[in-house]
Design a protein around this motif. Structure first.
Motif, PDB file in Angstrom:
ATOM      1  N   ARG A  53       0.829  -1.204   0.000  1.00 46.94           N
ATOM      2  CA  ARG A  53       0.000   0.000   0.000  1.00 46.94           C
ATOM      3  C   ARG A  53       0.863   1.254   0.000  1.00 46.94           C
ATOM      4  NH1 ARG A  53      -5.023   0.232   1.577  1.00 46.94           N
ATOM      5  NH2 ARG A  53      -4.815   2.208   0.452  1.00 46.94           N
ATOM      6  N   TYR A  93      -5.873  -3.124 -15.607  1.00 45.24           N
ATOM      7  CA  TYR A  93      -5.233  -1.866 -15.992  1.00 45.24           C
ATOM      8  C   TYR A  93      -4.310  -1.388 -14.874  1.00 45.24           C
ATOM      9  CZ  TYR A  93      -9.612  -1.956 -18.685  1.00 45.24           C
ATOM     10  OH  TYR A  93     -10.670  -2.335 -19.478  1.00 45.24           O
ATOM     11  N   TYR A 127      -2.845   2.427 -13.634  1.00 47.19           N
ATOM     12  CA  TYR A 127      -2.883   3.877 -13.790  1.00 47.19           C
ATOM     13  C   TYR A 127      -1.948   4.516 -12.765  1.00 47.19           C
ATOM     14  CZ  TYR A 127      -7.422   3.475 -16.239  1.00 47.19           C
ATOM     15  OH  TYR A 127      -8.442   3.185 -17.119  1.00 47.19           O
ATOM     16  N   GLN A 177      -1.693   8.334 -10.643  1.00 46.15           N
ATOM     17  CA  GLN A 177      -2.412   9.563 -10.318  1.00 46.15           C
ATOM     18  C   GLN A 177      -1.436  10.549  -9.694  1.00 46.15           C
ATOM     19  OE1 GLN A 177      -5.440   9.419  -7.150  1.00 46.15           O
ATOM     20  NE2 GLN A 177      -6.796  10.622  -8.468  1.00 46.15           N
ATOM     21  N   LEU A 184      -6.262  10.592 -13.797  1.00 43.51           N
ATOM     22  CA  LEU A 184      -5.572   9.304 -13.877  1.00 43.51           C
ATOM     23  C   LEU A 184      -5.074   9.080 -15.305  1.00 43.51           C
ATOM     24  CD1 LEU A 184      -7.390   8.862 -11.261  1.00 43.51           C
ATOM     25  CD2 LEU A 184      -7.196   6.433 -11.817  1.00 43.51           C
ATOM     26  N   TYR A 228      -2.313  -1.903 -20.038  1.00 43.93           N
ATOM     27  CA  TYR A 228      -3.549  -2.629 -19.865  1.00 43.93           C
ATOM     28  C   TYR A 228      -3.427  -4.003 -20.496  1.00 43.93           C
ATOM     29  CZ  TYR A 228      -4.632  -0.970 -24.622  1.00 43.93           C
ATOM     30  OH  TYR A 228      -4.603  -0.688 -25.966  1.00 43.93           O
ATOM     31  N   LEU A 243       0.733   8.052  -6.971  1.00 42.06           N
ATOM     32  CA  LEU A 243      -0.216   7.067  -6.470  1.00 42.06           C
ATOM     33  C   LEU A 243      -0.578   6.161  -7.644  1.00 42.06           C
ATOM     34  CD1 LEU A 243      -1.816   6.327  -3.932  1.00 42.06           C
ATOM     35  CD2 LEU A 243      -3.523   8.028  -4.579  1.00 42.06           C
ATOM     36  N   PHE A 286      -2.772   2.986  -9.261  1.00 42.74           N
ATOM     37  CA  PHE A 286      -4.004   2.227  -9.112  1.00 42.74           C
ATOM     38  C   PHE A 286      -4.071   1.110 -10.137  1.00 42.74           C
ATOM     39  CE2 PHE A 286      -6.295   4.441  -5.924  1.00 42.74           C
ATOM     40  CZ  PHE A 286      -5.921   5.776  -6.007  1.00 42.74           C
ATOM     41  N   GLN A 335     -14.952   0.459 -14.772  1.00 42.35           N
ATOM     42  CA  GLN A 335     -13.741  -0.070 -14.179  1.00 42.35           C
ATOM     43  C   GLN A 335     -13.824   0.015 -12.660  1.00 42.35           C
ATOM     44  OE1 GLN A 335     -10.210   1.540 -16.037  1.00 42.35           O
ATOM     45  NE2 GLN A 335     -10.989   1.181 -18.096  1.00 42.35           N
ATOM     46  N   PHE A 368     -11.650  -0.133  -9.170  1.00 41.46           N
ATOM     47  CA  PHE A 368     -10.301   0.226  -8.770  1.00 41.46           C
ATOM     48  C   PHE A 368      -9.895  -0.412  -7.454  1.00 41.46           C
ATOM     49  CE2 PHE A 368      -9.123   3.441 -11.858  1.00 41.46           C
ATOM     50  CZ  PHE A 368     -10.341   3.761 -12.421  1.00 41.46           C
ATOM     51  N   GLY A 369      -8.597  -0.709  -7.364  1.00 36.96           N
ATOM     52  CA  GLY A 369      -8.021  -1.131  -6.101  1.00 36.96           C
ATOM     53  C   GLY A 369      -7.788   0.067  -5.197  1.00 36.96           C
ATOM     54  N   PRO A 370      -7.255  -0.158  -3.998  1.00 41.26           N
ATOM     55  CA  PRO A 370      -7.081   0.913  -3.022  1.00 41.26           C
ATOM     56  C   PRO A 370      -5.879   1.815  -3.299  1.00 41.26           C
ATOM     57  CG  PRO A 370      -6.291  -1.131  -2.121  1.00 41.26           C
ATOM     58  CD  PRO A 370      -6.920  -1.478  -3.440  1.00 41.26           C
TER      59      PRO A 370
END
Lengths: 113, 114
Positions: free
Chosen positions: B9, B33, B35, B37, B43, B48, B88, B90, B103, B105-107
């Motif tokens: 994380r 995917y 991304y 940020q 984003l 992908y 960051l 994702f 889509q 998204f994860g944390p």
């Protein structure tokens, strides 16, 4: 140039008050527009989706509007709560089958007691 | 019961180090995917994958590589990290065909390169 512009960049409101966030886009063709909520330390979560034929969509205290002619959308938050503090991201898709998304930079909303 | 998980994380590393970010999903989606940020920016898509044998570059793939080890796993590597890769990150997943653009998204992984 970003194809999705959001305003304001940030805003602070008192708990219980309403606010409206704006999204202008130039993405063409247009398939759908989503508003995502991103809490601090979390990934974005979809709030609403609208296609070109829809001009309003609600999700609890969140109401999104879309004017496909002027390529503008807004997200209205009613009776804000502390838990509404987050970043709100406007995301536009040109094709419902396409993975390609155009993301706005987001509006950071801070709700204060 | 997170559907899309990312590890680590948070990560702090030094310039020149190799680092891998991992993503796992239990949604059964074919498409995954990566991304990044950055403050003040939307984003941006790095890579992908539409299935295990399909890998594609996104708009900002330079300096990154990926591996799709299984339908449920998609990892992002920085072969030689540099400070402007501080961001960051994702991972996201989606179905194919209709609904491909919804889509999930994860944390996120917060990466700092010193």
């Amino acid at each position: 140039k970003n194809q999705v512009e959001q305003s304001p960049q940030s805003l602070i409101i008192l708990e219980g008050k309403n606010c409206t966030l704006q999204c202008n886009y130039t993405v063409s063709p247009f398939s759908n527009l989503r508003w995502y909520k991103q809490d601090t330390g979390r990934g974005p979560v979809s709030l609403t989706i609208m296609t070109f034929s829809e001009n309003t969509k609600s999700n609890g205290r969140y109401t999104a509007t879309l004017d496909a002619d002027t390529k503008q959308s807004s997200l209205h938050i009613t009776a804000s709560q502390l838990s509404d503090s987050a970043s709100y991201i406007c995301v536009v898709s040109a094709n419902s089958n396409d993975y390609k998304l155009s993301f706005g930079a987001g509006t950071t909303v801070t709700v204060r007691a | 019961d997170a559907d899309v998980t990312q590890t680590p994380r948070n990560r702090i590393t030094k310039t020149g180090k190799r680092i891998m970010l991992e993503c796992s999903q239990t949604k059964g989606h074919d498409r995954m995917y990566w991304y990044r940020q950055d403050p003040g920016l939307g984003l941006r898509l790095i890579y992908y994958s539409f299935d295990v044998k399909d890998i594609n570059k996104g708009e900002i793939s330079d300096g990154y590589s990926v591996s799709r080890q299984a339908q449920a796993k998609f990892s992002l590597s920085l072969e030689s990290a540099i400070p402007n890769q501080t961001a960051l990150y994702f991972c996201a997943t989606s179905l194919g065909g209709q609904g491909a653009n919804e889509q999930f998204f994860g944390p996120g992984t917060r990466l700092t390169v010193l």
